[in-house]
Design a protein around this motif. Structure first.
Motif, short mmCIF file in Angstrom:
data_model
loop_
_atom_site.label_atom_id
_atom_site.label_comp_id
_atom_site.label_asym_id
_atom_site.label_seq_id
_atom_site.Cartn_x
_atom_site.Cartn_y
_atom_site.Cartn_z
N ALA A 193 0.81 -1.21 0.00
CA ALA A 193 0.00 0.00 0.00
C ALA A 193 0.85 1.27 0.00
CB ALA A 193 -0.92 0.00 1.21
N TYR A 194 2.07 1.19 0.49
CA TYR A 194 2.88 2.39 0.60
C TYR A 194 3.87 2.48 -0.55
CZ TYR A 194 0.90 2.84 5.17
OH TYR A 194 0.01 2.96 6.18
N THR A 211 3.52 3.04 -3.74
CA THR A 211 3.19 2.73 -5.12
C THR A 211 1.90 3.43 -5.51
OG1 THR A 211 1.89 0.81 -4.50
CG2 THR A 211 4.20 0.43 -4.99
N GLY A 212 1.79 3.74 -6.75
CA GLY A 212 0.50 4.12 -7.32
C GLY A 212 -0.15 5.36 -6.75
N PHE A 213 0.63 6.34 -6.31
CA PHE A 213 -0.01 7.58 -5.89
C PHE A 213 -0.54 8.30 -7.11
CE2 PHE A 213 2.54 6.74 -2.16
CZ PHE A 213 1.64 7.03 -1.16
N GLU A 214 -1.84 8.44 -7.18
CA GLU A 214 -2.43 9.11 -8.31
C GLU A 214 -3.39 10.16 -7.78
OE1 GLU A 214 -5.82 6.82 -9.99
OE2 GLU A 214 -4.62 5.11 -9.41
N ASP A 215 -4.05 10.84 -8.69
CA ASP A 215 -4.97 11.89 -8.31
C ASP A 215 -5.93 11.42 -7.21
OD1 ASP A 215 -6.79 13.88 -8.11
OD2 ASP A 215 -7.61 13.65 -10.14
N PRO A 216 -5.87 12.05 -6.01
CA PRO A 216 -6.75 11.58 -4.94
C PRO A 216 -8.23 11.89 -5.21
CG PRO A 216 -5.49 13.49 -4.22
CD PRO A 216 -4.97 13.11 -5.57
N HIS A 252 -9.54 11.25 -8.14
CA HIS A 252 -9.78 10.48 -9.35
C HIS A 252 -11.26 10.07 -9.43
CE1 HIS A 252 -8.88 7.43 -12.46
NE2 HIS A 252 -9.82 6.74 -11.85
#
Ligand SMILES: [Zn+2]
Lengths: 275, 169
Positions: A21-22, A24-29, A31
């Motif tokens: 979970a930490y 990786t994959g930080f994208e537009d919150p 979204h």
């Protein structure tokens, strides 16, 4: 064995680490959230409100993270890091909202990493160095009570996204305030030394009260909480001796620039990087 | 393409079975974060998710997992929406989810406070949390915050074991 496998299941069958979970994959919150600005809402004002509240949260989160490996006990370290994580989440949502409505289409990173201290709108209380544990908990009490009171009002904001962010934040901030209040009581009602330090912290924090009470009329609510906590802690209410200046106008202490330098160093060294 | 109620139910079932990244004994449906799954006329599956906490770092993983499972099941058009309102409450953890938490040594939450901001209470009035291992009500909180935002740390005075407790929110 059922007792042991909680974290085993998490790792099971995932040879690559994309599952974690930490990191990786930080994208537009925001979204997939409907981003229309409702009629009658001034987009510029809405963006300003979002940026100011996001800056308070981001700078506070950075200070709270500084307690990691330095807090008196592991439990406090976990608590302060968790509170910081909640605030970081609020900051991400608010920056994303600001970028949608201010016409620039900027993402959260543009606000967090590519603005200088003069462009930040956080209150100065948030950027002051952590000091001792008494100062940090007294500051957390004031900032969380103030933010909770503001968010409780913002739930009624005509922008549905800001209203939803506020409604979610209210629940989180209630825990933050409770944590800080319990510590201030414990310290104020503790040893002569903890009492002395907490009293001093209250006076230091009070010098920055002025800039907290401008945008929303939440002064009475915050004062009531402080009165309740200082009463239980056997501490006097601090005398308010205001310092000039206002973080909301971009007028900061000398402590903000070094904080941002650390926060922004990786993003600025590798501006095209994604994470 | 004509979609039927059965197709929608199948898509929903697939999304519901996706495990939560941080509490993998629960599905997203058990946790109450999967708010809706619909199959549109043109065959797009629209799944709506809500974060537990604003800073929940698992949201991006959840979105990716749901989209991947649906694609694996043959749905080529998948859209994941984030819904922020109404905010997630621990009351949405299903009875099955609560049972699974307890089976894994995590005490499920009690009823969440309702009706807006909660006033600050400084008296040590704590509701009893039952130990998920031995069932004893003689427990104490050791930290309001734990390894993930949604949990706190507790200790059982009877069996002496520490355990986690999903907070009411
Ligand atoms: Zn026990």
């Amino acid at each position: 064995m059922s007792d042991d496998h909680v974290y085993m299941t998490l790792a099971e069958g995932h040879e690559d680490d994309t599952r974690w979970a930490y990191g990786t994959g930080f994208e537009d919150p925001l979204h997939g959230v409907d981003t229309t600005v409702p009629e009658g809402v001034d987009a510029g004002e809405l963006a300003d409100v979002c940026v100011a509240l996001a800056d308070d949260a981001l700078v506070s989160a950075q200070r709270l993270a500084e307690w990691t490996t330095r807090a008196p006990e592991l439990e406090e370290e976990v608590a302060l890091a968790n509170i910081g994580l909640d605030l970081l989440g609020q900051a991400r949502l608010l920056y994303s909202r600001a970028g949608q409505v201010d016409g620039t289409g900027r993402g959260e990173d543009a606000y967090a990493y590519f603005r200088d201290a003069d462009d930040f709108r956080n209150v100065r209380l948030a950027e002051l160095p952590n000091g001792d544990f008494a100062f940090s908990t007294v500051r957390l009490l004031v900032l969380s009570s103030w933010r909770l009171a503001q968010f409780a009002h913002l739930v009624a904001h005509p922008d549905p996204v800001l209203s939803a962010i506020a409604a979610k934040g209210v629940k989180e901030l209630t825990y933050h305030r409770q944590y800080a209040a319990e510590w201030v009581v414990r310290l104020g009602d503790g040893t002569a030394e903890s009492h002395r330090r907490t009293r001093k912290a209250l006076e230091q924090v009070a010098a920055y009260f002025g800039e907290l009470f401008t945008a929303y009329d939440v002064r009475d609510e915050v004062a009531a909480v402080l009165c309740q906590v200082t009463g239980a802690a056997g501490l006097p209410m601090p005398v308010y001796r205001p310092l000039p200046g206002a973080g909301r106008a971009g007028d900061h202490t000398e402590h903000l620039a070094p904080l941002l330098a650390e926060l922004q160093s990786v993003a600025r060294a590798h501006p095209e990087a994604t994470w | 393409m004509v979609t039927t109620a059965l197709d929608t139910r199948r898509a929903r079932h697939i999304a519901e079975q996706v495990p939560d990244p941080e509490l993998p004994m629960l599905t997203l449906a058990d946790l109450g974060v999967l708010r809706d799954v619909v199959l549109t006329e043109d065959g797009t599956v629209v799944a709506s998710l809500t974060p537990t906490y604003s800073g929940c770092p698992a949201m991006a993983e959840m979105r990716a997992d749901v989209a991947a499972r649906l694609r694996d099941a043959g749905y080529t058009r998948v859209e994941i929406r984030t819904v922020l309102h109404p905010p997630w409450t621990s009351d949405w953890i299903t009875p099955a989810g609560r049972r699974k938490l307890a089976e894994h040594g995590i005490a499920p939450p009690g009823p969440a406070p309702r009706g807006g901001p909660v006033p600050l209470v400084l008296s040590p009035t704590r509701h009893a949390v039952t130990c998920p291992r031995c069932g004893s009500p003689d427990t104490e909180e050791t930290s309001r915050f734990a390894a993930t935002s949604c949990k706190s740390l507790w200790r059982c005075r009877t069996c002496r074991e520490p355990f986690e407790y999903v907070k009411e929110i």
